[in-house]
Design a protein around this motif. Structure first.
Motif, mmCIF file in Angstrom:
data_model
loop_
_atom_site.group_PDB
_atom_site.id
_atom_site.type_symbol
_atom_site.label_atom_id
_atom_site.label_comp_id
_atom_site.label_asym_id
_atom_site.label_seq_id
_atom_site.Cartn_x
_atom_site.Cartn_y
_atom_site.Cartn_z
ATOM 1 N N LYS A 264 42.652 -39.571 8.230
ATOM 2 C CA LYS A 264 42.357 -39.432 6.811
ATOM 3 C C LYS A 264 43.283 -38.388 6.184
ATOM 4 N N GLU A 265 43.851 -38.750 5.046
ATOM 5 C CA GLU A 265 44.725 -37.833 4.335
ATOM 6 C C GLU A 265 43.981 -36.526 4.050
ATOM 7 N N ASN A 266 44.615 -35.406 4.334
ATOM 8 C CA ASN A 266 44.095 -34.073 4.038
ATOM 9 C C ASN A 266 43.105 -33.549 5.080
ATOM 10 N N TYR A 267 42.803 -34.341 6.127
ATOM 11 C CA TYR A 267 41.796 -33.900 7.085
ATOM 12 C C TYR A 267 42.171 -32.565 7.723
ATOM 13 N N LEU A 268 43.391 -32.442 8.218
ATOM 14 C CA LEU A 268 43.783 -31.226 8.926
ATOM 15 C C LEU A 268 43.658 -29.994 8.034
ATOM 16 N N LEU A 269 44.023 -30.145 6.771
ATOM 17 C CA LEU A 269 43.948 -29.019 5.855
ATOM 18 C C LEU A 269 42.491 -28.677 5.523
ATOM 19 N N GLN A 270 41.647 -29.692 5.360
ATOM 20 C CA GLN A 270 40.220 -29.435 5.140
ATOM 21 C C GLN A 270 39.612 -28.702 6.339
ATOM 22 N N HIS A 271 39.979 -29.144 7.538
ATOM 23 C CA HIS A 271 39.423 -28.545 8.751
ATOM 24 C C HIS A 271 39.936 -27.110 8.929
ATOM 25 N N LYS A 272 41.203 -26.892 8.670
ATOM 26 C CA LYS A 272 41.776 -25.553 8.768
ATOM 27 C C LYS A 272 41.100 -24.601 7.782
ATOM 28 N N THR A 273 40.835 -25.088 6.566
ATOM 29 C CA THR A 273 40.177 -24.260 5.558
ATOM 30 C C THR A 273 38.730 -23.963 5.951
ATOM 31 N N ALA A 274 38.062 -24.942 6.541
ATOM 32 C CA ALA A 274 36.693 -24.713 7.014
ATOM 33 C C ALA A 274 36.666 -23.608 8.061
ATOM 34 N N LEU A 275 37.615 -23.613 8.969
ATOM 35 C CA LEU A 275 37.682 -22.569 10.001
ATOM 36 C C LEU A 275 37.964 -21.203 9.380
ATOM 37 N N LEU A 276 38.770 -21.187 8.331
ATOM 38 C CA LEU A 276 39.047 -19.932 7.620
ATOM 39 C C LEU A 276 37.792 -19.419 6.909
ATOM 40 N N ASN A 277 36.972 -20.347 6.403
ATOM 41 C CA ASN A 277 35.703 -20.018 5.738
ATOM 42 C C ASN A 277 35.904 -18.999 4.614
ATOM 43 N N PRO A 278 36.723 -19.328 3.604
ATOM 44 C CA PRO A 278 37.105 -18.323 2.600
ATOM 45 C C PRO A 278 35.956 -17.819 1.739
ATOM 46 N N TYR A 279 34.869 -18.575 1.614
ATOM 47 C CA TYR A 279 33.754 -18.163 0.761
ATOM 48 C C TYR A 279 32.549 -17.667 1.555
ATOM 49 N N GLY A 280 32.642 -17.637 2.874
ATOM 50 C CA GLY A 280 31.491 -17.269 3.689
ATOM 51 C C GLY A 280 30.360 -18.270 3.573
ATOM 52 N N SER A 281 30.705 -19.509 3.274
ATOM 53 C CA SER A 281 29.722 -20.549 2.970
ATOM 54 C C SER A 281 29.417 -21.465 4.151
ATOM 55 N N ILE A 282 30.004 -21.186 5.315
ATOM 56 C CA ILE A 282 29.874 -22.073 6.469
ATOM 57 C C ILE A 282 29.261 -21.311 7.644
ATOM 58 N N VAL A 283 28.292 -21.941 8.283
ATOM 59 C CA VAL A 283 27.661 -21.382 9.473
ATOM 60 C C VAL A 283 28.392 -21.843 10.732
ATOM 61 N N GLN A 284 28.782 -23.123 10.763
ATOM 62 C CA GLN A 284 29.440 -23.690 11.946
ATOM 63 C C GLN A 284 30.380 -24.809 11.525
ATOM 64 N N VAL A 285 31.544 -24.876 12.169
ATOM 65 C CA VAL A 285 32.506 -25.951 11.927
ATOM 66 C C VAL A 285 32.522 -26.870 13.136
ATOM 67 N N LEU A 286 32.460 -28.173 12.880
ATOM 68 C CA LEU A 286 32.465 -29.174 13.938
ATOM 69 C C LEU A 286 33.743 -29.999 13.861
ATOM 70 N N ASP A 287 34.103 -30.608 14.972
ATOM 71 C CA ASP A 287 35.264 -31.504 14.996
ATOM 72 C C ASP A 287 34.805 -32.884 14.559
ATOM 73 N N ASN B 204 46.190 -25.412 0.175
ATOM 74 C CA ASN B 204 47.272 -24.533 0.613
ATOM 75 C C ASN B 204 47.158 -23.148 -0.008
ATOM 76 N N ASN B 205 46.463 -23.054 -1.156
ATOM 77 C CA ASN B 205 46.327 -21.763 -1.832
ATOM 78 C C ASN B 205 45.551 -20.747 -1.003
ATOM 79 N N TYR B 206 44.804 -21.210 -0.001
ATOM 80 C CA TYR B 206 44.010 -20.297 0.805
ATOM 81 C C TYR B 206 44.813 -19.658 1.940
ATOM 82 N N PHE B 207 46.086 -20.052 2.080
ATOM 83 C CA PHE B 207 46.885 -19.576 3.198
ATOM 84 C C PHE B 207 48.139 -18.890 2.698
ATOM 85 N N ILE B 208 48.574 -17.873 3.405
ATOM 86 C CA ILE B 208 49.795 -17.154 3.038
ATOM 87 C C ILE B 208 50.975 -18.106 3.147
ATOM 88 N N ASP B 209 51.720 -18.168 2.038
ATOM 89 C CA ASP B 209 52.898 -19.063 1.954
ATOM 90 C C ASP B 209 52.532 -20.528 2.122
#
Length: 322
Positions: free
Chosen positions: A2-25, A313-318
């Motif tokens: 699925k388009e954008n999956y890797l970026l969605q998953h990477k952002t979930a692991l980063l958890n920028p808003y503290g809104s996630i308890v657990q990330v699954l594959d 991409n805005n959630y990651f440096i460069d």
């Protein structure tokens, strides 16, 4: 994949808003789902959604006190105020594009209010996993009732796909008899006088049940949610000052949709934290008419907000390059 999956998953692991308890594959070929971290949403629901192209991706943070209408640990990404609860993390993860669909539960606005506060779509219904066991307990107004399960999404097609998979209902050919609080362009509706949205929940519940018994769909404008006040009854019960701040938070009919046994669909308007709220009795024929009306209403999408928040991409440096 699925388009954008890797970026969605990477952002979930980063958890920028503290809104996630657990990330699954999750399955990278399917739409990503986040579920509120509560026991009352059974696994059987995901079993119905998976064949329709959904996969579980995150377990989402809820308000720290079960059912509380605000979350003092999470911040609304747009307004900078405390996030509406209690399905707070689930709403943020859909808003930010981490997930395509969110699943929460709603006793007194806990799905509808957070979604509206972030200008995303939402839907609740007593028919979703209607046979699941529930522990009944009184709310802050001492009203005892079960809760409804609901969905949140940015895309109406994704939301309707989840509704069809969960309860087998699709839009009818017409929306039937529609009552409304005002005239809406392009909508054939009978304008009626409505009860003050800030009325006590018991009174508003009785009014809503009576109105829904006389029409197919009832539509109003709700909000702005938690923009000019603090919409929480634990806070509001102290004195007249706190009650006024609670009323200013704009939570009206969302507080009683579940209590009235209603099915509800919210569609964002252009103003922040404001939505067109469609409600009906939780009968299959009326839900089908509600979905028909929902198809005819074009929800607002804010280009500037989407440009800022949906470019993960805005959630990651460069930037993060796949």
């Amino acid at each position: 994949m699925k388009e954008n999956y890797l970026l969605q998953h990477k952002t979930a692991l980063l958890n920028p808003y503290g809104s996630i308890v657990q990330v699954l594959d999750g399955d990278p070929d399917k739409l990503l789902v986040g579920i509120k971290n509560v026991r009352s949403i059974p696994n059987t629901l995901m079993h119905k959604l998976e064949p329709a192209g959904f996969t579980l991706h995150t377990i989402d943070k809820k308000s720290q006190l079960a059912g509380r209408a605000v979350d003092t640990q999470l911040i609304n990404p747009i307004s900078g105020r405390y996030m509406s609860g209690s399905s707070s993390g689930t709403a943020i993860n859909v808003f930010a594009g981490i997930n395509d669909l969110g699943i929460g539960n709603d006793g007194g606005g806990s799905v509808l209010a957070p979604a509206i506060s972030l200008n995303i779509l939402s839907f609740i219904s007593k028919r979703i996993e209607a046979d699941r066991p529930q522990q009944l307990k009184p709310n802050t107004d001492n009203i005892t009732a079960g809760n409804s399960i609901g969905f949140m999404a940015r895309d109406k097609k994704i939301l309707y796909r989840a509704i069809k998979a969960a309860i087998g209902i699709t839009p009818a050919a017409s929306s039937g008899l529609v009552f409304a609080d005002r005239e809406y362009p392009g909508i054939d509706a009978q304008v009626i006088a409505i009860k003050d949205p800030a009325a006590p929940r018991a009174e508003l519940t009785d009014f809503l049940q009576e109105v829904l018994s006389r029409c197919d769909v009832f539509m109003i404008t709700e909000g702005p949610i938690d923009l000019e006040g603090f919409g929480d009854s634990l806070f509001g019960h102290f004195d007249e000052r706190t009650r006024n701040l609670q009323r200013a938070a704009g939570k009206g009919y969302v507080r009683v949709c579940n209590l009235a046994g209603a099915t509800a669909l919210s569609l964002p308007q252009s103003a922040l934290g404001t939505a067109t709220l469609l409600m009906c009795e939780s009968k299959p024929d009326k839900i089908a008419r509600l979905l028909c009306l929902g198809e005819r209403i074009e929800e607002a999408h804010d280009e500037l907000i989407e440009r800022y928040f949906l470019d993960l991409n805005n959630y990651f440096i460069d930037g993060y390059e796949i």
